[in-house]
Scaffold this active site. Structure first.
Site, PDB file in Angstrom:
ATOM      1  N   CYS A  17      10.808 -43.287  -4.065  1.00  0.00           N
ATOM      2  CA  CYS A  17      10.683 -42.388  -3.033  1.00  0.00           C
ATOM      3  C   CYS A  17       9.245 -41.785  -3.117  1.00  0.00           C
ATOM      4  CB  CYS A  17      11.729 -41.375  -2.701  1.00  0.00           C
ATOM      5  SG  CYS A  17      12.019 -40.482  -4.227  1.00  0.00           S
ATOM      6  N   GLN A  47       5.799 -35.275  -2.816  1.00  0.00           N
ATOM      7  CA  GLN A  47       5.483 -34.462  -1.657  1.00  0.00           C
ATOM      8  C   GLN A  47       5.845 -33.007  -2.178  1.00  0.00           C
ATOM      9  OE1 GLN A  47       7.573 -35.067   1.816  1.00  0.00           O
ATOM     10  NE2 GLN A  47       6.543 -37.220   2.201  1.00  0.00           N
ATOM     11  N   ARG A  57      21.009 -35.024   7.544  1.00  0.00           N
ATOM     12  CA  ARG A  57      20.695 -33.613   7.249  1.00  0.00           C
ATOM     13  C   ARG A  57      20.542 -32.788   8.715  1.00  0.00           C
ATOM     14  NH1 ARG A  57      15.027 -34.951   4.492  1.00  0.00           N
ATOM     15  NH2 ARG A  57      15.034 -36.202   5.923  1.00  0.00           N
ATOM     16  N   ASP A  96      20.071 -40.418   8.930  1.00  0.00           N
ATOM     17  CA  ASP A  96      19.830 -39.315   8.309  1.00  0.00           C
ATOM     18  C   ASP A  96      20.953 -38.075   8.621  1.00  0.00           C
ATOM     19  OD1 ASP A  96      18.462 -36.746   7.516  1.00  0.00           O
ATOM     20  OD2 ASP A  96      16.506 -37.320   8.037  1.00  0.00           O
ATOM     21  N   THR A 124      16.746 -48.550   3.537  1.00  0.00           N
ATOM     22  CA  THR A 124      17.374 -47.469   3.390  1.00  0.00           C
ATOM     23  C   THR A 124      18.368 -47.063   4.398  1.00  0.00           C
ATOM     24  OG1 THR A 124      16.857 -45.038   2.857  1.00  0.00           O
ATOM     25  CG2 THR A 124      15.386 -46.183   4.340  1.00  0.00           C
ATOM     26  N   GLU A 153      20.764 -33.565  -1.045  1.00  0.00           N
ATOM     27  CA  GLU A 153      20.553 -34.712  -1.818  1.00  0.00           C
ATOM     28  C   GLU A 153      20.894 -36.078  -0.826  1.00  0.00           C
ATOM     29  OE1 GLU A 153      19.172 -37.095  -4.281  1.00  0.00           O
ATOM     30  OE2 GLU A 153      19.671 -35.060  -5.189  1.00  0.00           O
ATOM     31  N   CYS A 184       9.378 -38.323  -2.939  1.00  0.00           N
ATOM     32  CA  CYS A 184       9.911 -36.927  -2.811  1.00  0.00           C
ATOM     33  C   CYS A 184       9.026 -35.905  -3.815  1.00  0.00           C
ATOM     34  CB  CYS A 184      11.285 -36.842  -3.024  1.00  0.00           C
ATOM     35  SG  CYS A 184      12.248 -37.671  -1.821  1.00  0.00           S
ATOM     36  N   ARG A 201       7.102 -25.539   4.074  1.00  0.00           N
ATOM     37  CA  ARG A 201       7.476 -26.817   3.700  1.00  0.00           C
ATOM     38  C   ARG A 201       9.021 -26.882   3.466  1.00  0.00           C
ATOM     39  NH1 ARG A 201       7.711 -32.508   3.808  1.00  0.00           N
ATOM     40  NH2 ARG A 201       8.838 -33.192   1.960  1.00  0.00           N
ATOM     41  N   ILE A 202       9.749 -27.755   4.273  1.00  0.00           N
ATOM     42  CA  ILE A 202      11.132 -27.883   4.254  1.00  0.00           C
ATOM     43  C   ILE A 202      11.327 -29.172   3.439  1.00  0.00           C
ATOM     44  CG2 ILE A 202      13.406 -28.448   5.318  1.00  0.00           C
ATOM     45  CD1 ILE A 202      11.958 -27.176   7.973  1.00  0.00           C
TER      46      ILE A 202
END
EC number: 3.5.4.25
Length: 195
Positions: A64, A69, A126, A124, A112, A90, A66, A48-49
């Site tokens: 959320c 999860q 990331r 996003d 969002t 973050e 998060c 899991r990332i």
């Protein structure tokens, strides 16, 4: 970029007994791996990332999914073996201050993605190069990826992804619109919004 690695330490937790190893990327970002003590990298590893979400992971925000999860992933890893890679990214990597500003924009009606764009960011921000580095460092060549995010599936280049394991959390009144946007605009694989 230089990456500094920590030693491996034991971490008993409310989700089970794990081991941890940290990676410092550049001057600022410190990531954490949480993994089974009996991790067998010669087999396909459940991974899991998880990107840091202070408001969800630590404070229990309902805006959320998060924390839910993360907890579901740790329970899964405890039962089936594997690893959680906890990335210090973050707010989809816009930082805590900008995330709070994005929340304020969402309070005023933006979703969002619109909020991120209003602040000058992509939906996003990331990246996952550090994940490739970590998986190589452990000698992991094949994984089952616990995710709903197609970007994570597409971003890992150093391993064979055997299968995707969904990690869906039922929405609530505070995160339903957020999750719907992730499904409809970011392609997240969320069955709740396909019915």
């Amino acid at each position: 970029m230089e990456i500094i690695k920590s030693n491996i330490a034991n971490l008993p937790s409310r989700f089970g007994k794990f081991q941890i190893k940290s990676y410092k990327e550049g001057c600022c970002k410190e990531h954490l791996t949480i993994f089974s003590p009996n991790l067998d990298v010669t087999k396909t590893v459940n991974v899991r990332i998880h990107s840091e979400c202070l408001t969800g992971d630590a404070i229990g925000s309902l805006k959320c999914d998060c924390r839910d999860q993360l907890e579901a992933s740790l329970k899964y890893i405890n039962k089936h073996g594997g690893m959680v890679i906890y990335l210090r990214q973050e707010g989809r990597n816009i930082g805590l201050l900008n995330k709070v500003n994005a929340y304020a924009l969402q309070d005023n009606g933006l979703d969002t993605i619109e909020a991120n764009h209003q602040l000058g960011f992509k939906a996003d921000e990331r990246t996952y190069e550090i994940v490739d580095f970590i998986l190589k460092d452990f000698g992991i060549k094949s994984i089952n990826l616990l995710t709903n995010n197609p970007l994570k599936l597409a971003s890992l280049t150093c391993v064979n992804i055997e299968k995707r394991i969904p990690i869906e959390i039922e929405s609530n009144e505070f995160n339903k619109d957020y999750l719907k946007v992730k499904k409809e605009q970011m392609g997240h694989m969320l069955d709740e919004f396909t019915r």
